[in-house]
Design a protein around this motif. Structure first.
Motif, PDB file in Angstrom:
ATOM      1  N   ALA A  30       0.511   5.187   9.595  1.00 40.63           N
ATOM      2  CA  ALA A  30       0.290   3.749   9.369  1.00 40.63           C
ATOM      3  C   ALA A  30       1.386   2.878   9.963  1.00 40.63           C
ATOM      4  CB  ALA A  30       0.196   3.492   7.868  1.00 40.63           C
ATOM      5  N   CYS A  31       2.482   3.466  10.386  1.00 41.74           N
ATOM      6  CA  CYS A  31       3.644   2.652  10.736  1.00 41.74           C
ATOM      7  C   CYS A  31       3.987   2.759  12.208  1.00 41.74           C
ATOM      8  CB  CYS A  31       4.827   3.099   9.896  1.00 41.74           C
ATOM      9  SG  CYS A  31       4.458   3.050   8.153  1.00 41.74           S
ATOM     10  N   VAL A  57       1.397   4.241  -2.934  1.00 41.50           N
ATOM     11  CA  VAL A  57       1.253   5.677  -2.674  1.00 41.50           C
ATOM     12  C   VAL A  57       2.490   6.422  -3.163  1.00 41.50           C
ATOM     13  CG1 VAL A  57       1.094   7.423  -0.856  1.00 41.50           C
ATOM     14  CG2 VAL A  57      -0.308   5.368  -0.734  1.00 41.50           C
ATOM     15  N   TYR A  96       0.824  -1.189   0.000  1.00 43.84           N
ATOM     16  CA  TYR A  96       0.000   0.000   0.000  1.00 43.84           C
ATOM     17  C   TYR A  96       0.869   1.254   0.000  1.00 43.84           C
ATOM     18  CZ  TYR A  96      -2.654   3.656   2.416  1.00 43.84           C
ATOM     19  OH  TYR A  96      -3.207   4.843   2.803  1.00 43.84           O
ATOM     20  N   LYS A  97       1.928   1.205   0.854  1.00 45.94           N
ATOM     21  CA  LYS A  97       2.823   2.357   0.954  1.00 45.94           C
ATOM     22  C   LYS A  97       3.583   2.552  -0.352  1.00 45.94           C
ATOM     23  CE  LYS A  97       3.206   1.261   5.723  1.00 45.94           C
ATOM     24  NZ  LYS A  97       3.661   0.053   6.382  1.00 45.94           N
ATOM     25  N   TYR A 134      11.457   8.124   5.822  1.00 43.81           N
ATOM     26  CA  TYR A 134      11.192   7.078   6.807  1.00 43.81           C
ATOM     27  C   TYR A 134      12.103   5.900   6.529  1.00 43.81           C
ATOM     28  CZ  TYR A 134       7.193   9.219   8.948  1.00 43.81           C
ATOM     29  OH  TYR A 134       6.393  10.052   9.655  1.00 43.81           O
ATOM     30  N   SER A 150      10.269  -1.919  12.464  1.00 42.43           N
ATOM     31  CA  SER A 150      10.099  -0.579  13.020  1.00 42.43           C
ATOM     32  C   SER A 150      10.157   0.455  11.899  1.00 42.43           C
ATOM     33  CB  SER A 150      11.218  -0.310  14.038  1.00 42.43           C
ATOM     34  OG  SER A 150      11.080   0.968  14.602  1.00 42.43           O
ATOM     35  N   TRP A 151       9.243   1.424  11.937  1.00 38.52           N
ATOM     36  CA  TRP A 151       9.262   2.548  10.997  1.00 38.52           C
ATOM     37  C   TRP A 151       9.668   3.790  11.772  1.00 38.52           C
ATOM     38  CZ3 TRP A 151       8.494   2.911   5.731  1.00 38.52           C
ATOM     39  CH2 TRP A 151       8.014   1.765   5.093  1.00 38.52           C
ATOM     40  N   VAL A 210       0.723   9.757   5.614  1.00 40.96           N
ATOM     41  CA  VAL A 210       0.217   8.381   5.531  1.00 40.96           C
ATOM     42  C   VAL A 210       1.201   7.414   6.178  1.00 40.96           C
ATOM     43  CG1 VAL A 210      -0.275   6.491   3.919  1.00 40.96           C
ATOM     44  CG2 VAL A 210      -1.219   8.764   3.506  1.00 40.96           C
ATOM     45  N   LEU A 211       2.484   7.572   5.852  1.00 34.58           N
ATOM     46  CA  LEU A 211       3.490   6.688   6.434  1.00 34.58           C
ATOM     47  C   LEU A 211       3.536   6.842   7.957  1.00 34.58           C
ATOM     48  CD1 LEU A 211       6.420   7.078   3.889  1.00 34.58           C
ATOM     49  CD2 LEU A 211       5.106   5.020   4.329  1.00 34.58           C
ATOM     50  N   TYR A 212       3.481   8.084   8.403  1.00 32.38           N
ATOM     51  CA  TYR A 212       3.588   8.349   9.829  1.00 32.38           C
ATOM     52  C   TYR A 212       2.428   7.718  10.596  1.00 32.38           C
ATOM     53  CZ  TYR A 212       4.161  10.852  14.207  1.00 32.38           C
ATOM     54  OH  TYR A 212       4.331  11.164  15.526  1.00 32.38           O
ATOM     55  N   LEU A 237      11.515   7.954  11.599  1.00 32.31           N
ATOM     56  CA  LEU A 237      11.995   9.073  10.794  1.00 32.31           C
ATOM     57  C   LEU A 237      13.494   8.929  10.552  1.00 32.31           C
ATOM     58  CD1 LEU A 237      10.093  12.010  12.504  1.00 32.31           C
ATOM     59  CD2 LEU A 237       9.797  11.228  10.145  1.00 32.31           C
TER      60      LEU A 237
END
Lengths: 175, 217
Positions: B18-19, A6, A2-3, A108, A123-124, B14-16, A126
């Protein structure tokens, strides 16, 4: 998935017109701090599309993947996937052999540890990167560049810092 | 230009949202079984009464390898934590006809680093010795599975890995009147970052860390 979808749509929309510099970059990564103690140095590869705002200033999006292996046993691996926005400023954009530049990226980082048949929760976090570039011509329309980056994954409790030595090739594409 | 900025912002939002983040770099940089420096001390309470104190005494050489010596009561153990694994020196003897017969001396891998959820490893030793004309054999098999990261059962330590160990030991005095003796055991060990064992639980015992002093480098 999905990511990724996008991201692809965003890139496609963002570069609907103008000149885009496509860059493929490989790098060797050396972890700073104890997080790499049980891992080997890493290798990464990335693809970037940078829109030329001016000859000197470029900005765009990219995605970079890195892998670190186990330092001794061979049964562990650590991977990073980094979707990011990046900005490049070159001082002598037409320079044949010497075109120094500055590079910065922000995005990210998805970090994933696998060891002995197990996998930790991913882990996601910054992530930022800053560095220097030395860009030179390979004969039109191709160029190449060497670089040195400092990067940091701003994870909870401890950041994942590293040095990168990069080599990339690029070419401009008219859209 | 405005469109690009809006789209990039949207992607990051969105990333922030969803993750999820977790301290994977902290765990990678932590020592889950420190056996140095000298002076490091762990104090455990034993469920049902009593306590146990483990101290890093000094650095020495065993089996031609430099290692750290730990003391618990009157017992000494020898450890090496390097090259992605923790090793313990085992000096196994069997009591036979009033004599302690040495079966094997070896460095045994206790854990491999880095730990990760779902990691499994298996270690085994098979050795034998002859004493007074009788063969004494020893087989040791251990299976381990790691789960985590999680909080320790006493709630005091986060980012722990739980190691579930199952051991099988077969001792056999190979002469008339003796059959192989098989012993099965299981236990859970919770390892905390830069501390080591914080809880150890088996069918008949539970020990919990009450204090830890890191020693001086």
């Amino acid at each position: 998935m999905y990511k990724a979808a996008v991201l692809i749509m965003t890139i496609a929309t963002a570069v609907t017109a103008g000149t885009v510099n496509l860059v493929f970059e490989g790098a060797g990564i050396t972890p700073i701090g104890g997080w790499g103690e049980n891992l080997s140095n890493g290798l990464s590869g990335g693809l970037y599309g940078n829109w030329l705002f001016t000859e000197k200033l470029r900005a765009g999006l990219g995605i970079d993947g890195a892998i670190f292996a186990d330092a001794s046993q061979g049964s562990a691996s650590f991977s990073q996937l980094k979707p990011m926005a990046d900005v490049l400023f070159y001082f002598r954009p037409g320079g044949t052999i010497f075109n120094p530049g500055l590079s910065a990226g922000f995005g990210y980082c998805r970090s994933r540890l696998a060891s002995g048949g197990g996998v930790d929760p991913e882990s996601w976090d910054l992530f930022w990167r800053a560095g220097l570039r030395w860009n030179f011509s390979l004969g039109a329309p191709w160029r190449a560049g060497l670089g040195l980056d400092l990067e940091s994954v701003m994870a909870t409790e401890k950041s994942g810092d590293a040095f990168r030595l990069t080599f990339g090739v690029s070419r401009e594409v008219q859209l | 230009m405005k469109k690009i900025v809006i789209l990039i912002s949207a992607v990051f939002f969105v990333l922030y949202s969803a993750c999820e983040s977790n301290p994977v770099y902290f765990r990678l940089s932590s020592d889950y079984f420190p056996v140095s420096p000298a002076g490091a001390t762990w104090e455990y309470s034993i469920d049902g009464g009593g306590s146990r104190i483990v101290t890093v005494v000094d650095q020495t050489v065993v089996g031609e390898r430099p290692c750290w010596r730990l003391q618990s009561g009157a017992d000494y153990t020898y450890w090496i934590n390097e090259k992605g694994r923790l090793e313990k020196y085992e000096d196994h003897t069997v009591l036979f006809n009033g004599f302690e017969v040495p079966i094997y001396q070896a460095w045994i891998t206790m854990f491999q680093w880095p730990l990760a959820d779902g990691m499994t490893f298996r270690d085994s030793v098979t050795a034998q010795a002859v004493s007074q004309g009788v063969t004494l054999s020893h087989t040791w098999i251990r299976n381990q599975i790691v789960t985590g990261p999680e909080v320790s059962p006493d709630g005091a330590w986060s980012n722990c890995y739980r190691v579930h160990q199952e051991e099988m030991v077969i001792n056999w005095i190979q002469t008339a009147g003796f059959a192989p003796e098989t012993t099965l055991s299981a236990r859970n060990i919770w390892l905390a970052p830069d501390v080591g064992i914080v809880v150890m639980q088996s069918a008949d015992s539970l020990i919990t860390l009450t204090s830890f002093t890191g020693g001086e480098e």
